[in-house]
Design a protein around this motif. Structure first.
Motif, mmCIF file in Angstrom:
data_model
loop_
_atom_site.group_PDB
_atom_site.id
_atom_site.type_symbol
_atom_site.label_atom_id
_atom_site.label_comp_id
_atom_site.label_asym_id
_atom_site.label_seq_id
_atom_site.Cartn_x
_atom_site.Cartn_y
_atom_site.Cartn_z
ATOM 1 N N GLU A 111 3.244 141.374 51.812
ATOM 2 C CA GLU A 111 2.124 141.953 52.774
ATOM 3 C C GLU A 111 1.599 141.133 53.422
ATOM 4 O O GLU A 111 0.832 140.856 54.714
ATOM 5 N N GLU A 112 0.583 140.828 52.624
ATOM 6 C CA GLU A 112 -0.309 140.178 52.917
ATOM 7 C C GLU A 112 -0.402 139.089 53.594
ATOM 8 O O GLU A 112 -1.160 138.438 53.960
ATOM 9 N N LEU A 113 0.598 138.042 53.688
ATOM 10 C CA LEU A 113 1.036 137.320 54.262
ATOM 11 C C LEU A 113 1.830 137.255 56.026
ATOM 12 O O LEU A 113 1.079 136.597 56.292
ATOM 13 N N THR A 114 2.309 138.201 55.903
ATOM 14 C CA THR A 114 2.838 138.636 56.866
ATOM 15 C C THR A 114 1.619 139.261 57.821
ATOM 16 O O THR A 114 1.724 139.026 58.903
ATOM 17 N N VAL A 115 0.104 139.894 58.027
ATOM 18 C CA VAL A 115 -0.388 139.856 58.088
ATOM 19 C C VAL A 115 -1.603 139.250 58.390
ATOM 20 O O VAL A 115 -1.452 139.117 59.529
ATOM 21 N N ALA A 116 -1.607 138.160 57.886
ATOM 22 C CA ALA A 116 -2.704 137.327 57.814
ATOM 23 C C ALA A 116 -1.635 136.295 59.369
ATOM 24 O O ALA A 116 -2.742 135.752 59.568
ATOM 25 N N ASN A 117 -0.154 136.221 59.090
ATOM 26 C CA ASN A 117 0.523 135.903 60.089
ATOM 27 C C ASN A 117 0.406 136.587 61.608
ATOM 28 O O ASN A 117 0.431 135.830 62.104
ATOM 29 N N ALA A 118 -0.062 137.389 61.567
ATOM 30 C CA ALA A 118 0.049 138.122 62.609
ATOM 31 C C ALA A 118 -1.058 137.732 63.512
ATOM 32 O O ALA A 118 -1.001 138.495 64.564
ATOM 33 N N VAL A 119 -1.715 137.760 61.912
ATOM 34 C CA VAL A 119 -3.516 138.168 62.640
ATOM 35 C C VAL A 119 -3.562 136.114 63.093
ATOM 36 O O VAL A 119 -4.563 136.212 64.616
ATOM 37 N N LEU A 120 -3.142 135.120 63.100
ATOM 38 C CA LEU A 120 -2.809 133.733 63.502
ATOM 39 C C LEU A 120 -2.446 133.970 65.030
ATOM 40 O O LEU A 120 -2.780 133.381 66.043
#
Length: 206
Positions: A111-120
């Motif tokens: 989840e941490e990666l997918t959220v960070a990727n969504a922001v980028l």
């Protein structure tokens, strides 16, 4: 002296370059495949073209999206105990891996990666909209289709630019979250009624 873990990083975008550099910084012996050779790799990363070198890899990291090394070319060179990681893998890719006796660990389920990727991704979409449109974002009308992570990252950023935002989503809970952020909301079936009014449309639906 502890033996260094050998990691292979397959070609993709700059995210793969950063991953290779980060692994090298942490003491891994990193070899990068499928890149042009002009990427900003650290001096600790070896850039190679010969796929036979994959036989040394204890880890293989495939990119999330974009250019990928053909899996049929990679897997025959891997040692049986190599661990394979990929992001948002398709069923076809998983089947190919299984055919050669491997399973792909999907890092995009973190989840941490997918959220960070969504922001980028949201930031990149806004940058593209600013570059490609002759009008300012301020005062404009924007429609976001979809109510997932990227949509939720886009919404407050577009409003911060002074835009009137409408979110079209299938699920009622997604529309409620958007309304709580100050957006107008509609169901996906109502899209035709509002499209002509929009200055920008951001589609986040796969």
């Amino acid at each position: 002296m502890e033996e260094r873990i050998s990691a292979a990083v397959a070609g993709g975008d700059l995210r793969q370059v950063y991953a290779a550099n980060a692994l090298a910084q942490r003491g891994f012996a990193v070899t990068a495949f499928g890149f042009s050779g002009e990427e900003p790799f650290s001096q600790q990363v070896t850039v190679a073209e010969e796929l036979s070198l994959l036989e040394r890899a204890q880890l293989l990291i495939l990119p999330l999206m974009g250019k990928k090394l053909p899996l049929e070319d990679c897997f025959p060179h891997l040692s049986p105990d190599c661990q394979v990681f990929g992001g948002n893998c398709t069923e076809e890719e998983k089947a190919t891996a299984e055919y050669y006796g491997f399973s792909i660990h999907d890092y995009f389920k973190v989840e941490e990666l997918t959220v960070a990727n969504a922001v980028l991704t949201a930031e990149a979409a806004i940058e593209l909209a600013m570059a490609e449109s002759p009008r300012a974002l301020w005062g404009g009308k924007a429609l976001i289709s979809g109510g997932g992570r990227i949509a939720r990252a886009l919404l407050p950023r577009l409003k911060a630019f002074g835009m009137e935002v409408t979110l079209a989503a299938r699920k009622a809970e997604q529309r409620i979250w958007a309304a709580a952020e100050g957006a107008k909301t509609i169901s996906l079936s109502a899209l035709p009624t509002v499209l002509a009014e929009q200055d920008f449309v951001f589609n986040t639906i796969p």
